[in-house]
Write a protein that holds these residues in place. Structure first.
Motif, PDB file in Angstrom:
ATOM      1  N   SER A 185      80.092  22.342  49.194  1.00 31.01           N
ATOM      2  CA  SER A 185      81.082  22.255  48.437  1.00 31.01           C
ATOM      3  C   SER A 185      81.792  20.895  48.144  1.00 31.01           C
ATOM      4  O   SER A 185      82.046  20.317  46.953  1.00 31.01           O
ATOM      5  N   GLU A 186      81.486  20.133  49.273  1.00 25.82           N
ATOM      6  CA  GLU A 186      81.928  18.655  49.136  1.00 25.82           C
ATOM      7  C   GLU A 186      80.739  17.801  48.623  1.00 25.82           C
ATOM      8  O   GLU A 186      80.974  16.437  48.300  1.00 25.82           O
ATOM      9  N   ALA A 187      79.700  18.062  48.407  1.00 26.12           N
ATOM     10  CA  ALA A 187      78.697  17.407  47.860  1.00 26.12           C
ATOM     11  C   ALA A 187      78.407  17.455  46.636  1.00 26.12           C
ATOM     12  O   ALA A 187      78.805  18.308  45.859  1.00 26.12           O
ATOM     13  N   ASN A 188      77.775  16.320  45.950  1.00 25.67           N
ATOM     14  CA  ASN A 188      77.233  16.359  44.646  1.00 25.67           C
ATOM     15  C   ASN A 188      75.900  17.180  44.231  1.00 25.67           C
ATOM     16  O   ASN A 188      74.703  16.504  45.075  1.00 25.67           O
ATOM     17  N   ILE A 189      75.813  18.146  43.645  1.00 29.03           N
ATOM     18  CA  ILE A 189      74.547  18.712  43.490  1.00 29.03           C
ATOM     19  C   ILE A 189      74.077  18.666  42.107  1.00 29.03           C
ATOM     20  O   ILE A 189      74.656  18.767  41.144  1.00 29.03           O
ATOM     21  N   SER A 190      72.847  18.236  41.949  1.00 30.55           N
ATOM     22  CA  SER A 190      72.023  18.348  40.696  1.00 30.55           C
ATOM     23  C   SER A 190      70.795  18.768  40.855  1.00 30.55           C
ATOM     24  O   SER A 190      69.975  18.522  41.843  1.00 30.55           O
ATOM     25  N   VAL A 191      70.385  19.740  39.803  1.00 31.91           N
ATOM     26  CA  VAL A 191      69.159  20.364  39.690  1.00 31.91           C
ATOM     27  C   VAL A 191      68.334  19.742  38.482  1.00 31.91           C
ATOM     28  O   VAL A 191      68.761  19.412  37.456  1.00 31.91           O
ATOM     29  N   THR A 192      67.217  19.139  38.924  1.00 33.35           N
ATOM     30  CA  THR A 192      66.307  18.517  37.924  1.00 33.35           C
ATOM     31  C   THR A 192      64.844  18.823  38.155  1.00 33.35           C
ATOM     32  O   THR A 192      64.438  19.713  38.889  1.00 33.35           O
ATOM     33  N   GLY A 193      64.065  17.931  37.509  1.00 29.01           N
ATOM     34  CA  GLY A 193      62.531  18.437  37.781  1.00 29.01           C
ATOM     35  C   GLY A 193      62.087  18.882  36.413  1.00 29.01           C
ATOM     36  O   GLY A 193      62.887  19.290  35.316  1.00 29.01           O
ATOM     37  N   LEU A 194      60.835  19.097  36.451  1.00 21.75           N
ATOM     38  CA  LEU A 194      60.406  19.746  34.956  1.00 21.75           C
ATOM     39  C   LEU A 194      60.738  20.767  34.473  1.00 21.75           C
ATOM     40  O   LEU A 194      61.288  20.958  33.242  1.00 21.75           O
ATOM     41  N   ILE A 195      60.706  21.854  35.287  1.00 19.21           N
ATOM     42  CA  ILE A 195      61.314  23.274  34.549  1.00 19.21           C
ATOM     43  C   ILE A 195      62.922  22.889  34.392  1.00 19.21           C
ATOM     44  O   ILE A 195      63.304  23.671  33.288  1.00 19.21           O
ATOM     45  N   ALA A 196      63.581  22.319  34.857  1.00 24.10           N
ATOM     46  CA  ALA A 196      64.877  22.112  34.754  1.00 24.10           C
ATOM     47  C   ALA A 196      65.357  21.382  33.244  1.00 24.10           C
ATOM     48  O   ALA A 196      65.911  21.654  32.387  1.00 24.10           O
ATOM     49  N   LEU A 197      63.932  20.370  33.059  1.00 21.60           N
ATOM     50  CA  LEU A 197      63.965  19.535  31.700  1.00 21.60           C
ATOM     51  C   LEU A 197      63.683  20.432  30.617  1.00 21.60           C
ATOM     52  O   LEU A 197      64.307  20.803  29.291  1.00 21.60           O
ATOM     53  N   MET A 198      62.846  21.555  30.858  1.00 24.46           N
ATOM     54  CA  MET A 198      62.390  22.573  29.721  1.00 24.46           C
ATOM     55  C   MET A 198      63.618  23.403  29.489  1.00 24.46           C
ATOM     56  O   MET A 198      63.759  23.746  28.293  1.00 24.46           O
ATOM     57  N   VAL A 199      64.450  23.904  30.515  1.00 26.23           N
ATOM     58  CA  VAL A 199      65.528  24.822  30.040  1.00 26.23           C
ATOM     59  C   VAL A 199      66.556  23.925  29.210  1.00 26.23           C
ATOM     60  O   VAL A 199      67.127  24.621  28.442  1.00 26.23           O
ATOM     61  N   ARG A 200      66.900  22.748  29.766  1.00 26.26           N
ATOM     62  CA  ARG A 200      67.900  21.813  28.972  1.00 26.26           C
ATOM     63  C   ARG A 200      67.365  21.630  27.551  1.00 26.26           C
ATOM     64  O   ARG A 200      68.113  21.732  26.703  1.00 26.26           O
ATOM     65  N   MET A 201      65.967  21.498  27.510  1.00 29.41           N
ATOM     66  CA  MET A 201      65.549  21.188  26.066  1.00 29.41           C
ATOM     67  C   MET A 201      65.709  22.323  25.140  1.00 29.41           C
ATOM     68  O   MET A 201      65.935  22.243  23.926  1.00 29.41           O
ATOM     69  N   MET A 202      65.559  23.585  25.633  1.00 30.55           N
ATOM     70  CA  MET A 202      65.576  24.925  24.716  1.00 30.55           C
ATOM     71  C   MET A 202      67.227  24.966  24.460  1.00 30.55           C
ATOM     72  O   MET A 202      67.366  25.432  23.298  1.00 30.55           O
ATOM     73  N   TYR A 203      68.050  24.775  25.441  1.00 31.58           N
ATOM     74  CA  TYR A 203      69.335  25.035  24.910  1.00 31.58           C
ATOM     75  C   TYR A 203      69.837  23.758  23.997  1.00 31.58           C
ATOM     76  O   TYR A 203      70.705  24.046  23.068  1.00 31.58           O
ATOM     77  N   GLU A 204      69.332  22.743  24.152  1.00 32.85           N
ATOM     78  CA  GLU A 204      69.656  21.690  23.263  1.00 32.85           C
ATOM     79  C   GLU A 204      69.086  21.859  21.798  1.00 32.85           C
ATOM     80  O   GLU A 204      69.702  21.749  20.638  1.00 32.85           O
TER      81      GLU A 204
END
Length: 800
Positions: free
Chosen positions: A615-634
């Motif tokens: 809970s105290e750390a910064n969490i980021s989810v990335t990589g090719l699949i994450a980009l594809m998901v983001r792209m679709m929602y954009e």
């Protein structure tokens, strides 16, 4: 408003005289502009990468670039050898030979990983040894069996380098993140903090799509050399898929253009029976296309997956604008006018309508320009520019060319079959106005109900034919190795040496094991691995290789000492999963390369899972699949804005053109109905609503409104002259009806050429878009006259 429109039409007529009197200068001026724009065409490039879908300032690509700066490129070519008994001298020798060839012949190579050089961590007394699994080859059958048992029981190897059943072995080809990196680069630069790495890489360029193709071509050549029926090799991974998409695009664009040119030429010849009626519309379209593509190349904008529709789109649209002008020109010639008068009359009759149709097409397609998905924005900008160039060439260069072209008058056949059919349609639409309107309303209502069942999708593998090599290899690899793509989670504690903390490592290990149980709609996390696995390997090795010590030490100083020993052993594996300050770590999750929209729940769950654990750390989810998901929602948000803005803008233009709010809004019904019915057809045919299908609405409304404008413009003219809806409809169909049909045939053929595409998503796009264009013509021939008949009856006055 009537005087205003009359003044504009008179202005077009005068401009027609000017062009007819100065044809050579006009053509020279037009060609000079096209030539200047087309000069950069040799620099045109194709980019099929996922990164190419993002604008430079998009948070998703910024985060992904930070990841690449710190840990290198996550996209890897994955080869699998099998099915076979892997642990035999013959199989291992082949793996060794292929491994060596990849190391020697692959450009931009970072490393090759296979069972040959798999990490084998063991201890000898107080010494930690990190060596290759096949540092020495087994000499006896017993040694082979022992090595096989050890490999199959090693959690690190499982589903990464060897399948669970031991029948397939993977070779992973990793490339450099930056094209400027060399094998002699300072190794410490890759082991530095992400912030420092980002600064150091500021002047470097990420591996380009063209360089990715070089890598895949080299790998493909080696696979071809070494493949055999006894020990087959399958080839997959995101670089392979990207290159395959690029190859399909390059092949398809050429196919589309050849087919479309032939079809359009035949249609134009059937309509006009004159060579000039074939050549000039095609020239207008080709020159407009060269201008748009040249501008793209000049601005260093690559052709991407969505923008590959640009050539066929501009070719079809350009022909449509030119056909309306040429049709009136030939009619005037056949009526006995000379070329100068015919050009002026044609410009006065159709100039305003042509400008309005092109402007509405520009608005429809140009609404993409504000999208947050880069290639969609590119399509909006450059397609709109290409459409503008077709307008410029149609009203400037085309009349000049006609002024220089000898054209013989032909006897007018007022009772031609085409005209008789159009007149029957006109009579039917007017006499059955109420029935047509009611049936259309019911059809629209049913379509709206069906549209709610549309399924969002972004599934690149599914775009390929089921019998294609890339589809079969990718799906097989996903099955036997539990995934060919990765989701990367970066956990940043913002504290030096935080990763020496036993509690953090124990929590990380527990989180990894839990993540491997995640599953949603048939998709799953096939493997999760990170720093905790290395720590457990080291601890086991330093405790006489005893499996009971395959665990996280509880002493912070011991963990620090063990990690130092590992770093000093010669292995660089820590560089790939943690920064030099041990303040952040990368956790990799293998998942199938599937439908991004169905994999989103897994990504959301991973984000929530690691945030709950740290809970105290910064969490980021990335990589090719994450980009594809983001792209679709954009894309979803961009398309919503595009649809609304296109409909609103075109509605305003129709109101201004027709000088009536009710008349203008009513005219939008024949334009929106085909889109709604087309989307309903998608549901009935189980066609997913992917990135290409999202483009249909704005493109079709921008094109469909063209014929509506020509109909409404002429209907208003003739209704004001004769005061009768039936007569106005008949005369409208006789003057512009045939051109409407021809432009529909041309534009629908432009989209139907996509039926010959390699990728199924392009085939679906072409079918739905072509069907919508035909539905739009039916709406203009039936629904538009019916609505106008009912409208003028209620108005009981002229349409001023």
């Amino acid at each position: 408003m009537r005087d205003y429109r009359a003044a504009i039409e008179a202005g077009f007529a005068r401009f027609g005289f000017f062009v007819a009197d100065n044809p050579v200068k006009t053509i020279a001026f037009s060609l000079a502009i096209v030539f200047a724009l087309a000069l950069s065409l040799p620099k045109a490039t194709i980019d099929a990468s996922t990164e190419g879908f993002f604008l430079p300032d998009d948070p998703a690509i910024v985060e992904y670039n930070a990841f690449r700066d710190a840990y290198g490129r996550d996209e890897k070519a994955i080869l699998a050898i099998g099915p076979a008994d892997i642990f035999t001298p013959q199989t291992i020798e082949k793996i060794r030979r292929v491994h060596k060839k990849f190391e020697e012949k692959t450009p931009y190579l970072d490393e090759v990983t296979s069972l040959i050089n798999a990490r084998n961590t063991r201890g000898e007394g107080d010494t930690l040894i990190v060596e290759d699994l096949f540092e020495t080859m087994p000499q006896t059958q017993a040694e082979w069996e022992a090595l096989k048992r050890r490999a199959l029981n090693d959690e690190f190897y499982k589903n990464l380098l060897i399948s669970e059943d031991g029948r397939y072995s993977a070779i992973i080809v990793s490339t450099l993140a930056f094209a400027s990196q060399s094998d002699n680069a300072d190794l410490l630069s890759e082991f530095d903090a992400p912030q420092s790495a980002q600064n150091e890489s500021a002047d470097r360029v990420y591996l380009t799509d063209a360089q990715n193709s070089e890598v895949v071509e080299a790998v493909r050549a080696i696979v071809k050399e070494e493949n055999s029926a006894e020990l087959p090799i399958i080839m997959a991974g995101s670089p392979v898929i990207t290159d395959s998409l690029k190859r399909s695009m390059s092949k398809d664009i050429q196919t589309f253009m050849r087919i479309l040119l032939v079809v359009v030429a035949v249609v134009l010849f059937i309509m006009f029976r004159r060579i000039s009626g074939v050549i000039y519309p095609l020239l207008v379209s080709i020159l407009a296309l060269l201008s748009a593509m040249g501008l793209m190349a000049f601005l260093d904008v690559s052709i991407k997956i969505p923008t590959q529709v640009l050539p066929s789109l501009l070719l079809a649209v350009g022909v449509g604008a030119a056909v309306h002008l040429i049709a009136i020109f030939y009619r005037e010639i056949d009526a006995g006018k000379n070329r100068r008068e015919a050009i002026s009359n044609a410009m006065g009759h159709s100039g305003l309508a042509i400008v309005m149709t092109v402007l509405t097409t520009m608005i429809g397609i140009g609404s993409f320009a504000f999208a947050r998905v880069a290639p969609i924005a590119d399509l909006g900008r450059f397609a709109a520019f290409g459409v503008f160039m077709s307008l410029f060439l149609t009203i400037v260069a085309l009349p000049a060319a006609l002024a220089l072209t000898p054209v013989k008058a032909r006897a007018q056949n007022l009772s031609s079959l085409a005209d008789r059919i159009l007149l029957k349609i006109a009579d039917f639409a007017v006499s059955k106005a109420k029935i047509i309107t009611i049936v259309s309303a019911l059809l629209i209502a049913i379509s709206i109900a069906l549209i709610t069942k549309l399924q969002l999708s972004h599934y690149p593998i599914n775009w390929f034919p089921k019998d294609s090599e890339v589809y079969r290899s990718s799906t097989l690899l996903d099955k036997v190795m539990k995934g060919s793509a990765s989701v990367e989670v970066v956990i940043d504690f913002n504290q030096t040496n935080a990763l020496y903390d036993p509690f953090i490592l124990l929590t990380l290990d527990k989180a990894l094991n839990k993540a491997q149980t995640f599953e949603s709609e048939g998709y799953f996390v096939g493997k999760a691995f990170g720093l905790s696995a290395i720590v457990k390997e080291i601890n086991r090795a330093l405790n006489e290789n005893d499996e009971r010590f395959y665990s996280i030490p509880t002493d912070r100083d011991l963990i620090a000492q063990e990690l130092l020993l590992f770093s000093n052993s010669g292995s660089d594996d820590l560089e790939e999963i943690t920064d030099s300050r041990f303040s952040q770590t990368r956790v990799s999750h293998k998942i199938p390369f599937g439908d991004a929209m169905k994999e989103k729940p897994i990504l959301d769950r991973l984000q929530a899972h690691y945030k709950a654990e740290f809970s105290e750390a910064n969490i980021s989810v990335t990589g090719l699949i994450a980009l594809m998901v983001r792209m679709m929602y954009e894309a979803i948000h961009s398309m919503a804005f595009s649809y609304v803005s296109a409909i609103a803008s075109i509605s305003v233009m129709m109101i201004l053109l027709l000088a009536s709010v009710r008349f203008g809004l009513l005219s939008m019904a024949p334009n929106l109905a085909p889109i709604l019915v087309g989307m309903a057809i998608m549901v009935l045919l189980d066609i997913p609503f992917d990135l290409f299908m999202m483009l249909v609405g704005s493109i079709i409304i921008g094109l469909a409104v063209d014929d509506t404008i020509h109909f409404m413009h002429n209907f208003r003219r003739y209704y004001n002259e004769f005061g009768d809806a039936k007569e106005a409809t008949r005369r409208t169909f006789l003057t512009t009806g045939r051109a409407m049909c021809v432009t529909t045939v041309v534009m629908s053929c432009g989209f139907f050429t996509y039926l010959f595409a390699t990728m199924t998503n392009i085939v679906s796009f072409g079918f739905i878009a072509g069907a919508c264009i035909i539905l739009a013509l039916l709406a203009d021939l039936l629904l538009a006259p019916a609505l106008m008949t009912l409208f003028v009856k209620s108005q009981k006055r002229s349409l001023r």
